[in-house]
Scaffold this motif. Structure first.
Motif: not given
Length: 207
Positions: A75-77, A88, A188
């Motif tokens: 879910s990382y942004i 994400s 990311y």
């Protein structure tokens, strides 16, 4: 023995030594050189194989970054810099999988999934589900690509994903699309302290 005789003797020895060295070198080259047939087989023998090599590298690289990111980070942004409105990590993976189905659906004349820019209709959400979706899309693309020949490569393809185009043109667009998002996901990973797996094989100074 006169000086001239010594020089002639030394000269003969040098000549023999040089000849021996040349023969050893020549024998080594023959021994370690791959057969001509093997060298020829390293070259793709068709249009689909030519594109398939690049597609395979792109798929391997993208799958490796998708596997490397922990599920808790799907879910990382990114927040540093200008990342407003970006997907994400998990949404990036889903988008690529959906687009891969879409590109190769079009090549087969099938209706592609809608709204791949938003992830498409697949219900996949967890890391395991998204990785399966991704692998399935790559396997499907590889299967369709194998059916592209010199006779049909320039057939017209319609559709919202990279169309209108040719079959081979859509396949090349698919390669580009994977590499485009691979580059984004590398950022990311690195922002989470992870060196991309493909890059880990190189010495630290060139990472």
């Amino acid at each position: 023995m006169c000086e001239s005789a010594v020089q002639i003797g030394n000269s003969n020895q040098v000549e023999v030594t040089m000849k021996s060295a040349v023969l050893i070198l020549f024998a080594s080259l023959i021994l370690f050189a791959p057969p001509t047939s093997a060298r020829k087989e390293e070259i793709p023998k068709s249009l689909s194989e030519s594109v398939g090599g690049a597609l395979g590298w792109a798929e391997k690289g993208f799958l490796s970054v998708a596997e490397a990111m922990p599920e808790t980070k799907y879910s990382y942004i990114p927040t540093g810099g200008n990342f407003e409105g970006v997907r994400s990590f998990g949404e990036q993976v889903k988008h690529v999988a959906c687009a891969q189905f879409a590109f190769f659906n079009e090549i087969e004349g099938k209706t592609p999934p809608e709204h791949c820019e938003k992830g498409g209709p697949s219900p996949a959400k967890t890391k395991a589900e998204l990785l399966k979706y991704l692998r399935d899309s790559f396997n499907y693309g590889d299967h369709v690509l194998a059916a592209i020949t010199a006779q049909n490569a320039l057939d017209r393809v319609e559709g919202p994903y990279a169309g209108p185009n040719t079959r081979i043109g859509i396949a090349v667009a698919a390669v580009w699309h994977i590499t485009d998002h691979y580059g984004q996901l590398v950022v990311y990973l690195r922002l989470n302290g992870i060196v991309p797996p493909v890059t880990q094989q190189y010495p630290l100074k060139v990472r």
